[in-house]
Design a protein around this motif. Structure first.
Motif, mmCIF file in Angstrom:
data_model
loop_
_atom_site.group_PDB
_atom_site.id
_atom_site.type_symbol
_atom_site.label_atom_id
_atom_site.label_comp_id
_atom_site.label_asym_id
_atom_site.label_seq_id
_atom_site.Cartn_x
_atom_site.Cartn_y
_atom_site.Cartn_z
ATOM 1 N N PRO A 105 0.803 -1.219 0.000
ATOM 2 C CA PRO A 105 0.000 0.000 0.000
ATOM 3 C C PRO A 105 0.840 1.275 0.000
ATOM 4 O O PRO A 105 0.380 2.321 -0.458
ATOM 5 C CB PRO A 105 -0.808 -0.113 1.291
ATOM 6 C CG PRO A 105 -0.926 -1.559 1.523
ATOM 7 C CD PRO A 105 0.384 -2.126 1.084
ATOM 8 N N ALA A 106 2.089 1.233 0.499
ATOM 9 C CA ALA A 106 2.911 2.433 0.569
ATOM 10 C C ALA A 106 3.402 2.861 -0.807
ATOM 11 O O ALA A 106 3.774 4.004 -1.019
ATOM 12 C CB ALA A 106 4.098 2.201 1.498
ATOM 13 N N GLU A 107 3.377 1.903 -1.742
ATOM 14 C CA GLU A 107 3.965 2.191 -3.055
ATOM 15 C C GLU A 107 3.269 3.316 -3.793
ATOM 16 O O GLU A 107 3.883 4.075 -4.517
ATOM 17 C CB GLU A 107 3.944 0.927 -3.919
ATOM 18 C CG GLU A 107 5.177 0.066 -3.692
ATOM 19 C CD GLU A 107 5.080 -1.268 -4.401
ATOM 20 O OE1 GLU A 107 4.298 -1.369 -5.374
ATOM 21 O OE2 GLU A 107 5.775 -2.219 -3.971
ATOM 22 N N SER A 108 1.955 3.437 -3.605
ATOM 23 C CA SER A 108 1.213 4.433 -4.358
ATOM 24 C C SER A 108 1.105 5.769 -3.631
ATOM 25 O O SER A 108 0.354 6.632 -4.045
ATOM 26 C CB SER A 108 -0.181 3.885 -4.668
ATOM 27 O OG SER A 108 -0.811 3.566 -3.427
ATOM 28 N N LYS A 109 1.829 5.909 -2.527
ATOM 29 C CA LYS A 109 1.689 7.147 -1.746
ATOM 30 C C LYS A 109 2.964 7.981 -1.815
ATOM 31 O O LYS A 109 3.659 8.159 -0.815
ATOM 32 C CB LYS A 109 1.359 6.816 -0.281
ATOM 33 C CG LYS A 109 -0.130 6.571 -0.093
ATOM 34 C CD LYS A 109 -0.417 5.191 0.380
ATOM 35 C CE LYS A 109 -1.926 4.965 0.488
ATOM 36 N NZ LYS A 109 -2.232 3.522 0.420
ATOM 37 N N VAL A 110 3.246 8.475 -3.010
ATOM 38 C CA VAL A 110 4.482 9.234 -3.213
ATOM 39 C C VAL A 110 4.528 10.470 -2.321
ATOM 40 O O VAL A 110 5.591 10.951 -1.967
ATOM 41 C CB VAL A 110 4.664 9.679 -4.683
ATOM 42 C CG1 VAL A 110 5.051 8.507 -5.539
ATOM 43 C CG2 VAL A 110 3.405 10.360 -5.190
ATOM 44 N N TYR A 111 3.333 10.982 -1.939
ATOM 45 C CA TYR A 111 3.294 12.219 -1.132
ATOM 46 C C TYR A 111 3.856 12.009 0.273
ATOM 47 O O TYR A 111 4.050 12.945 1.012
ATOM 48 C CB TYR A 111 1.867 12.769 -1.060
ATOM 49 C CG TYR A 111 0.836 11.729 -0.687
ATOM 50 C CD1 TYR A 111 0.119 11.059 -1.682
ATOM 51 C CD2 TYR A 111 0.585 11.404 0.636
ATOM 52 C CE1 TYR A 111 -0.812 10.091 -1.354
ATOM 53 C CE2 TYR A 111 -0.337 10.432 0.979
ATOM 54 C CZ TYR A 111 -1.046 9.785 -0.018
ATOM 55 O OH TYR A 111 -1.935 8.834 0.317
ATOM 56 N N ARG A 112 4.112 10.763 0.625
ATOM 57 C CA ARG A 112 4.720 10.517 1.937
ATOM 58 C C ARG A 112 6.218 10.804 1.920
ATOM 59 O O ARG A 112 6.864 10.873 2.958
ATOM 60 C CB ARG A 112 4.481 9.074 2.377
ATOM 61 C CG ARG A 112 3.042 8.873 2.774
ATOM 62 C CD ARG A 112 2.774 7.471 3.255
ATOM 63 N NE ARG A 112 1.368 7.312 3.582
ATOM 64 C CZ ARG A 112 0.802 6.145 3.853
ATOM 65 N NH1 ARG A 112 1.534 5.051 3.847
ATOM 66 N NH2 ARG A 112 -0.474 6.075 4.142
ATOM 67 N N HIS A 113 6.779 10.895 0.721
ATOM 68 C CA HIS A 113 8.199 11.249 0.628
ATOM 69 C C HIS A 113 8.309 12.776 0.653
ATOM 70 O O HIS A 113 7.548 13.447 -0.029
ATOM 71 C CB HIS A 113 8.814 10.711 -0.674
ATOM 72 C CG HIS A 113 8.873 9.223 -0.695
ATOM 73 N ND1 HIS A 113 9.942 8.515 -0.194
ATOM 74 C CD2 HIS A 113 7.971 8.295 -1.151
ATOM 75 C CE1 HIS A 113 9.708 7.222 -0.336
ATOM 76 N NE2 HIS A 113 8.512 7.061 -0.902
#
Lengths: 252, 95
Positions: free
Chosen positions: B74-82
């Motif tokens: 699930p983390a893969e699609s959350k680029v905004y976390r970088h």
């Protein structure tokens, strides 16, 4: 005997102790009971041979015949080696090697601590470096004595037999003759007789913790310091000296 | 003679002050104290460290590889976390 001769002989005894017991421990290389212990024993052996190297290099510095440290270390007859008999005793089983190391290193720890105060700057420096290594050798062997003594019935029995076998050799560590007397008078050597109680107290403390019986007999076996050895030294030298005898003056 | 093997220990070494302990490998030892001793001999003989931790391997709780889908994908699609959506000021080089 003048001061220079006494210092030479005194240093040679220390050098031979470390060389011979270092070589003995090195015989475990590749044969340790488990990988971790194989490396531990090999490390200890390398520490001891490193201490021997420093001492033989020091000896080479004041030898008139132009002998190198290798010449002194390797090219002598058995009766010219002055190590205590304890150092040349066979590895036996793992427990026997540990007991030998424990009896020797417990002495060396006190000895180097005191030798650090020597008026001979070189010996004092070698003592300071060696002490750190020896403290670990004591810790390592004492921990094992406790675990083997307080371990299984078999480990207890075996280590107790080793203590009984090696006990007669421990007092030679405190051997004193005119060499020592002269060095003590010059402030170069510590008078180890003063520390015999400390040594015995420490040894007995660890043996008690290991639930091992402390031998009560006072039978002593001496000779190494005067060049009279057990039959084991010849076999050690045959292996130790092979390269220098077969290829004189070879270097690595 | 018992054939019981000694427990396995995971070894962590701090290479120098200020850095965290890092997992370097494992070894066998009868107890914690000997594990430290063995770790010193096996993993720090070339001055690799200034501090050692050992943990019995069976005490380590690991994530289950088959849970990988739900734990990590699930983390893969959350680029905004970088933290890549703002400008790093000049002079800050190790971000």
């Amino acid at each position: 005997m003048n001061k220079q001769e006494a210092l030479y002989n005194y240093t040679l005894r220390l050098a031979d102790d470390t060389l011979i017991i270092g070589h003995r421990v090195s015989e475990w290389c590749g044969k340790g009971p488990i990988l971790e212990e194989d490396i531990a024993l090999t490390n200890i052996s390398l520490d001891l041979i490193g201490q021997a190297t420093l001492l033989f290099e020091y000896l080479a510095e004041f030898n008139e015949d132009g002998k190198s440290s290798d010449d002194i270390a390797f090219i002598r007859h058995a009766n010219e080696y002055k190590n205590v008999l304890l150092c040349e005793q066979p590895n036996g089983d793992f427990g026997q090697t540990i007991v030998r190391q424990f009896l020797y290193s417990s002495f060396a720890q006190i000895f180097y601590r005191e030798l650090m105060k020597s008026k001979d700057a070189k010996l004092a420096a070698i003592a300071e470096k060696s002490l750190k290594e020896v403290k670990y050798h004591v810790k390592h062997s004492a921990e094992w004595i406790i675990r083997l003594g307080d371990g299984t019935e078999e480990s207890h029995k075996r280590v107790e037999e080793s203590i009984d076998y090696l006990w007669k050799y421990k007092n030679e560590l405190f051997f004193t003759d005119e060499v020592d007397t002269l060095m003590i008078a010059e402030g170069i050597a510590p008078d180890m007789k003063e520390f015999e109680n400390e040594y015995n107290t420490f040894i007995n403390h660890i043996l008690s913790e290991a639930t091992l019986e402390i031998p009560t007999h006072g039978w002593e076996q001496k000779g190494g310091r005067t060049g009279v050895h057990t039959e084991h030294l010849g076999f050690i030298l045959a292996e130790l000296q092979y390269m220098q005898r077969a290829y004189p003056n070879m270097e690595w | 003679m018992s054939n019981k093997e000694w427990p396995l220990w995971e070894v962590f070494i701090r290479s120098k002050q200020g850095l965290s302990h890092k997992h370097v490998g494992s070894l066998r030892a009868p107890d914690a104290e000997m594990a430290i001793s063995n770790a010193r001999d096996v993993y720090t003989r070339r001055s690799e460290g200034i501090s050692i931790w050992v943990v019995e391997s069976e005490k380590v709780i690991a994530s289950n590889p088959s849970d990988g889908d739900s734990l990590f994908d699930p983390a893969e699609s959350k680029v905004y976390r970088h933290p890549t959506f703002y400008d790093v000021p000049d002079g800050i080089s190790h971000m």
